[in-house]
Each structure stands twice: as structure tokens, then as C-alpha cells.
Design an enzyme around this catalytic site. Structure first.
Site, PDB file in Angstrom:
ATOM      1  N   ASN A  13      59.202 -11.427  35.771  1.00 60.71           N
ATOM      2  CA  ASN A  13      59.156 -12.038  37.096  1.00 60.71           C
ATOM      3  C   ASN A  13      58.493 -13.407  36.970  1.00 60.71           C
ATOM      4  O   ASN A  13      57.277 -13.497  36.824  1.00 60.71           O
ATOM      5  CB  ASN A  13      58.368 -11.116  38.044  1.00 60.71           C
ATOM      6  CG  ASN A  13      58.167 -11.718  39.416  1.00 60.71           C
ATOM      7  OD1 ASN A  13      58.761 -12.756  39.749  1.00 60.71           O
ATOM      8  ND2 ASN A  13      57.340 -11.071  40.225  1.00 60.71           N
ATOM      9  N   LYS A  15      58.181 -15.670  39.143  1.00 56.59           N
ATOM     10  CA  LYS A  15      57.521 -16.104  40.389  1.00 56.59           C
ATOM     11  C   LYS A  15      57.866 -17.569  40.692  1.00 56.59           C
ATOM     12  O   LYS A  15      58.957 -18.016  40.367  1.00 56.59           O
ATOM     13  CB  LYS A  15      56.010 -15.860  40.298  1.00 56.59           C
ATOM     14  CG  LYS A  15      55.704 -14.415  39.881  1.00 56.59           C
ATOM     15  CD  LYS A  15      54.275 -14.016  40.070  1.00 56.59           C
ATOM     16  CE  LYS A  15      54.098 -12.569  39.613  1.00 56.59           C
ATOM     17  NZ  LYS A  15      52.763 -12.061  39.860  1.00 56.59           N
ATOM     18  N   HIS A  99      57.794  -7.042  46.583  1.00 61.44           N
ATOM     19  CA  HIS A  99      56.727  -7.442  45.663  1.00 61.44           C
ATOM     20  C   HIS A  99      55.430  -7.640  46.442  1.00 61.44           C
ATOM     21  O   HIS A  99      55.447  -8.090  47.585  1.00 61.44           O
ATOM     22  CB  HIS A  99      57.108  -8.727  44.924  1.00 61.44           C
ATOM     23  CG  HIS A  99      56.136  -9.041  43.842  1.00 61.44           C
ATOM     24  ND1 HIS A  99      54.961  -9.712  44.088  1.00 61.44           N
ATOM     25  CD2 HIS A  99      56.132  -8.724  42.530  1.00 61.44           C
ATOM     26  CE1 HIS A  99      54.283  -9.802  42.952  1.00 61.44           C
ATOM     27  NE2 HIS A  99      54.969  -9.218  41.994  1.00 61.44           N
ATOM     28  N   GLU A 101      53.230  -9.826  46.421  1.00 61.69           N
ATOM     29  CA  GLU A 101      52.977 -11.169  46.975  1.00 61.69           C
ATOM     30  C   GLU A 101      53.772 -11.379  48.262  1.00 61.69           C
ATOM     31  O   GLU A 101      53.346 -12.099  49.152  1.00 61.69           O
ATOM     32  CB  GLU A 101      53.292 -12.229  45.911  1.00 61.69           C
ATOM     33  CG  GLU A 101      52.183 -12.255  44.862  1.00 61.69           C
ATOM     34  CD  GLU A 101      52.646 -12.452  43.441  1.00 61.69           C
ATOM     35  OE1 GLU A 101      53.747 -13.002  43.220  1.00 61.69           O
ATOM     36  OE2 GLU A 101      51.904 -12.049  42.524  1.00 61.69           O
ATOM     37  N   GLU A 171      52.923  -1.314  40.998  1.00 58.06           N
ATOM     38  CA  GLU A 171      52.091  -2.468  40.650  1.00 58.06           C
ATOM     39  C   GLU A 171      50.834  -2.469  41.506  1.00 58.06           C
ATOM     40  O   GLU A 171      50.852  -2.960  42.645  1.00 58.06           O
ATOM     41  CB  GLU A 171      52.860  -3.771  40.914  1.00 58.06           C
ATOM     42  CG  GLU A 171      54.165  -3.871  40.157  1.00 58.06           C
ATOM     43  CD  GLU A 171      54.618  -5.325  40.067  1.00 58.06           C
ATOM     44  OE1 GLU A 171      54.596  -5.851  38.946  1.00 58.06           O
ATOM     45  OE2 GLU A 171      54.955  -5.926  41.084  1.00 58.06           O
ATOM     46  N   GLY A 177      48.147 -10.370  38.133  1.00 56.41           N
ATOM     47  CA  GLY A 177      47.668 -11.729  37.889  1.00 56.41           C
ATOM     48  C   GLY A 177      46.164 -11.837  37.729  1.00 56.41           C
ATOM     49  O   GLY A 177      45.605 -12.935  37.781  1.00 56.41           O
ATOM     50  N   SER A 217      49.301  -7.424  35.019  1.00 58.85           N
ATOM     51  CA  SER A 217      48.604  -7.939  33.827  1.00 58.85           C
ATOM     52  C   SER A 217      49.046  -7.276  32.528  1.00 58.85           C
ATOM     53  O   SER A 217      48.231  -7.034  31.638  1.00 58.85           O
ATOM     54  CB  SER A 217      47.085  -7.822  34.008  1.00 58.85           C
ATOM     55  OG  SER A 217      46.665  -8.627  35.102  1.00 58.85           O
TER      56      SER A 217
HETATM   57  P1  PGA Z   1      51.295 -10.233  36.233  1.00 52.50           P
HETATM   58  O1  PGA Z   1      52.357 -10.037  37.431  1.00 52.50           O
HETATM   59  O2  PGA Z   1      51.930  -9.643  35.003  1.00 52.50           O
HETATM   60  O3  PGA Z   1      51.082 -11.717  36.130  1.00 52.50           O
HETATM   61  O4  PGA Z   1      50.069  -9.503  36.614  1.00 52.50           O
HETATM   62  C1  PGA Z   1      53.081  -8.843  37.538  1.00 52.50           C
HETATM   63  C2  PGA Z   1      53.978  -8.892  38.745  1.00 52.50           C
HETATM   64  O5  PGA Z   1      53.572  -9.476  39.770  1.00 52.50           O
HETATM   65  O6  PGA Z   1      55.095  -8.367  38.717  1.00 52.50           O
END
Ligand code: PGA
Length: 261
Positions: A13, A15, A99, A101, A171, A177, A217
Site C-alpha cells: 500500500n 498510500k 483502510h 486512514e 491492521e 506506521g 509496521s
Molecule cells: P505500515 O502501513 O506498514 O506503514 O504500518 C500498513 C498499512 O497501512 O497498510
């Protein structure tokens, strides 16, 4: 080890990262880095503006293409939105819905996520449905109720026979993140719980067949332990998916698990 009937899926992803030239470069590097003989399904989710160029750059690499989000209407006066048909027309076969976010930064409810899931599936896209609890919810002992509620509401009216086109991405919001990852025990427990909810919503067969990715992460370092959990069927990778060598190493870790270590 992942059940032999479930093909692992690793998503990247991207983003809101990559300009057009950066995306083309990243896609080319990924295509060159991934193990060519692999059983793991690999899909990348670039920004909308880079989808077509990335598709071309991926060439014959067998890396799939997906959108990071989709709107529920087919077309019309919805400024800024993108439909399932539009994603399909540039070569997408997958889309992420819900997601964290989108849920927590943009404010999408599970009802909105459900409209998106339904329109994506009707539009013949495969859906990565993301769910997960916040840190406050986990500390308040609400992980299971939040996960169960998000699953039930986001999948409302999705019949069992369509569930083969749905992948769940568990997640935990506190792990996205942040560099803090769930322990393999926490991930396994949450994934087993998701499967239990799927049994209640559908039946054993759907619960056994549905792939559940872990996200939050994930790196090349922690991937072997996380991907080795029996109910973890791959990963949804954010930050590390922008680094071709690191992403390739995560796919490599999954392949090693499939091959018995
Ligand atoms: P990240 O993001 O690996 O940077 O923690 C994962 C995601 O949002 O799918």
C-alpha cells in the site's frame, strides 16, 4: 503454517506517496526484485494518478494492481471520486476498502465502507477489507467487539459465495506506521477471532477459505514470525512497500514459510 488451501497474499500500500516518475521507478525495481518463481500473490496499490503507468512498468512480473479506495456510485457528479469501473479500466483487479486512514483520518464509517465493498464486488473487483482497533480500544479490552462490529457492518449483505473475492486485512491502528508491531501471539489471536466471527456470519467453509492478512509496521525483520502464524495469510505492507529490496524480502519470507521454512 498457512493452511495449504489458502494462497498467501502480500499487498504493498503505497498510500499518498510517489510522483509519476517515482512510481514508475519503484514498480520497475519491484518487478526486478521479487522472486520469479512464487506461489504468493503480490498486489501493489499505488495512488490513482500512477495506476496506468505502474501497470505498464510491472510488465510480465505477475504483480497485481489495485486501487487504494473506491466510490460506491458508477459515475456522475461526485467530484474527486473514482468508480470500480474506472479502476478496472486501468488494469486494477483489487481495491482496499476501509483502510484505517480512511476510517480515522477521513472519517469513514463501516456503513460507508459497506457501500464501497458492495459496489467494488458488483464491479468485479476483489476487495481487501481493512479492519482493526485503536490503541485506546485495545487497552479498554474492546479489540474483539470492535473487530467483530467492523466485520459485520462492513460485510452486510455480502453473500457467502462472493466471499471468495474478499480478503480481510487485520491492521491494528496502533501498529500502522508506528514501528510498533503486534506480536505474533497478538496477531494470531486476532486472526483466529476474525475467523470465528466469519463462522458465525457465514459458515466453517467460508471462515477456512478466507484469507486474512496482517498489517501494521511489517518489515523484512518481523515478517517471518508474523507470516508463520497459522491464521496469518500474508501481509498488507505500507512503509516497507516503498523499498523494493525490503518488500521483496517480505515476499521471500512468505515463500520460505510455504516451502517449509
Ligand atoms: P505500515 O502501513 O506498514 O506503514 O504500518 C500498513 C498499512 O497501512 O497498510
Amino acid at each position: 503454517m498457512t493452511g495449504p488451501q489458502r494462497r498467501p497474499i502480500i499487498g504493498g500500500n503505497w498510500k499518498m506517496n510517489t510522483t509519476l516518475s517515482e512510481a514508475v521507478e519503484l514498480a520497475g525495481a519491484l518487478a526486478a526484485s521479487l522472486p520469479p518463481e512464487r506461489w504468493t500473490e503480490v498486489v501493489v496499490f499505488p495512488p490513482f494518478t500512477n495506476l496506468e503507468a505502474v501497470r505498464e512498468s510491472l510488465g510480465e512480473s505477475r504483480i497485481g494492481l489495485g486501487g487504494q479506495d473506491v466510490f460506491w456510485e458508477e459515475r456522475g457528479a461526485f467530484t474527486g471520486e473514482v468508480s470500480a469501473e474506472m479502476l478496472l479500466s486501468v488494469g486494477c483487479k483489487h481495491v482496499i476498502c476501509g483502510h484505517s486512514e480512511r476510517r480515522h483520518v477521513i472519517g469513514e464509517s463501516s456503513e460507508i465502507v459497506n457501500r464501497k465493498v458492495r459496489s467494488a464486488l458488483e464491479g468485479e473487483l476483489k476487495v481487501i477489507l481493512a479492519i482493526g482497533e485503536t490503541e485506546v480500544e485495545r487497552h479498554g479490552g474492546k479489540t474483539e467487539s470492535v473487530v467483530s462490529d467492523q466485520l459485520r457492518r462492513s460485510l452486510e449483505d455480502i453473500p457467502a459465495e462472493i466471499m471468495r473475492d474478499v480478503v480481510i486485512a487485520y491492521e491494528p491502528v496502533w501498529a500502522i506506521g508506528t514501528g510498533v508491531t503486534a506480536t505474533p501471539e497478538q496477531a494470531q489471536a486476532a486472526h483466529a477471532f476474525v475467523r470465528l466471527v466469519l463462522v458465525e456470519m457465514y459458515d466453517d467453509a467460508v471462515a477456512e477459505a478466507t484469507r486474512i492478512q496482517y498489517g501494521g509496521s511489517v518489515t523484512a525483520t518481523n515478517a517471518p514470525a508474523l507470516l508463520g502464524c497459522p491464521d496469518v495469510d500474508g501481509a498488507l505492507v505500507g512503509g516497507a512497500s516503498l523499498k523494493p529490496q525490503e518488500f521483496a524480502a517480505i515476499v521471500g519470507a512468505q515463500e520460505r514459510i510455504l516451502n517449509g521454512g
